[in-house]
Design a protein around this motif. Structure first.
Motif, PDB file in Angstrom:
ATOM      1  N   PRO A  49       0.790 -16.071 -27.418  1.00  0.00           N
ATOM      2  CA  PRO A  49       1.493 -16.139 -26.139  1.00  0.00           C
ATOM      3  C   PRO A  49       0.502 -16.145 -24.983  1.00  0.00           C
ATOM      4  N   THR A  50       0.489 -17.212 -24.217  1.00  0.00           N
ATOM      5  CA  THR A  50      -0.526 -17.397 -23.191  1.00  0.00           C
ATOM      6  C   THR A  50       0.098 -17.917 -21.910  1.00  0.00           C
ATOM      7  N   LEU A  51      -0.293 -17.340 -20.807  1.00  0.00           N
ATOM      8  CA  LEU A  51       0.088 -17.848 -19.497  1.00  0.00           C
ATOM      9  C   LEU A  51      -1.030 -18.737 -18.980  1.00  0.00           C
ATOM     10  N   ARG A  52      -0.724 -20.008 -18.747  1.00  0.00           N
ATOM     11  CA  ARG A  52      -1.706 -20.974 -18.242  1.00  0.00           C
ATOM     12  C   ARG A  52      -1.279 -21.429 -16.855  1.00  0.00           C
ATOM     13  N   VAL A  53      -2.198 -21.328 -15.928  1.00  0.00           N
ATOM     14  CA  VAL A  53      -1.947 -21.784 -14.556  1.00  0.00           C
ATOM     15  C   VAL A  53      -3.097 -22.709 -14.159  1.00  0.00           C
ATOM     16  N   GLY A  54      -2.783 -23.914 -13.709  1.00  0.00           N
ATOM     17  CA  GLY A  54      -3.831 -24.859 -13.346  1.00  0.00           C
ATOM     18  C   GLY A  54      -3.472 -25.658 -12.115  1.00  0.00           C
ATOM     19  N   TRP A  55      -4.469 -26.284 -11.551  1.00  0.00           N
ATOM     20  CA  TRP A  55      -4.273 -27.148 -10.385  1.00  0.00           C
ATOM     21  C   TRP A  55      -5.301 -28.270 -10.456  1.00  0.00           C
ATOM     22  N   HIS A  56      -4.948 -29.417  -9.906  1.00  0.00           N
ATOM     23  CA  HIS A  56      -5.858 -30.555  -9.914  1.00  0.00           C
ATOM     24  C   HIS A  56      -6.140 -31.018  -8.496  1.00  0.00           C
ATOM     25  N   PHE A  57      -7.285 -31.647  -8.337  1.00  0.00           N
ATOM     26  CA  PHE A  57      -7.706 -32.096  -7.008  1.00  0.00           C
ATOM     27  C   PHE A  57      -8.550 -33.362  -7.131  1.00  0.00           C
TER      28      PHE A  57
END
Length: 231
Positions: A223-231
């Motif tokens: 169980p993993t919480l992944r948070v990402g953003w791209h630019f």
């Protein structure tokens, strides 16, 4: 009833924004960064389990193909105190023996992903990764009565190859959350290590007495919480 109305309102807002804008996903040759935290409470003393913290960098070559670099770090520390008695002149006395074990794991896993772009906000993908894993176990024991300190170090080096499948869900343009699972093989070579004993008579250093190779094949689901953003 209020919770149901609120949930319907949120879904309606998302649906409306989806009609107004459908360019949530990254463009070609854009870079995305990601952090994740694992909720796995398993003991990491074996040295090759999945790390608790991680970071990922992605390069989106086009709408489908992505290259990635996954970095992982896990640190597990256990402390304990043992109380024991020794006979001294006039009776017995109680002493303490302190123990601390720190296990550190690190992984670097380059790989690729293929994304199925059939949805505006959701991006399922499959891929693979291959890389290195290291582990380091340090155990320190301090004995109050013997006035001694013993330090054992056990390093490990191995590799992993995984087939992965996951999904990214874009909350807004440039920001997403996701989950991933994999099937693969991991191998860790635990070296013989070294031991250092310090006491009133001086310092003695010796090599470890054994080494171990550990292999594991199967699904890796955490169980993993992944948070990402791209630019």
């Amino acid at each position: 009833m209020k919770k149901i109305i609120l949930a319907v309102a949120v879904l309606a807002t998302i649906s409306t924004s989806a009609v107004a804008e459908n360019n949530y996903k990254p463009e070609a040759m854009s870079v995305a960064t990601e952090i994740n935290y694992s909720f796995d409470g398993a003991n990491t003393n074996e040295g090759f389990q999945l790390p608790e913290y991680g970071a990922k960098v992605r390069l989106f070559l086009n709408d489908n193909w992505v290259v990635r670099l996954n970095l992982g770090l896990g640190v597990d520390t256990q402390k304990g105190t043992e109380y024991y008695s020794e006979m001294v002149s006039g009776g017995s006395a109680e002493y303490e023996r302190y123990n601390k074990t720190t296990t550190t794991t690190f992984s670097i896993m380059p790989g690729f992903e293929y994304h199925f772009n059939k949805f505006d906000r959701i991006s399922p993908y499959v891929g693979a990764e291959l890389g290195l894993r290291t582990s380091s176990v340090k155990n320190v024991t301090e004995d109050e009565h013997a006035e001694s300190r013993t330090e054992n170090k056990t390093p490990g080096l191995g590799f992993a190859i995984n087939a992965v499948s996951g999904v990214d869900v874009y909350l807004c343009k440039g920001l997403y959350v996701g989950a991933e699972l994999g099937l693969g093989y991991e191998m860790m070579n635990i070296k013989r290590g070294s031991s250092t004993v310090e006491s009133g008579s001086g310092k003695v250093e010796t090599d470890g007495s054994n080494s171990t190779k550990i292999g594991e094949f199967g699904f890796h689901v955490t169980p993993t919480l992944r948070v990402g953003w791209h630019f």
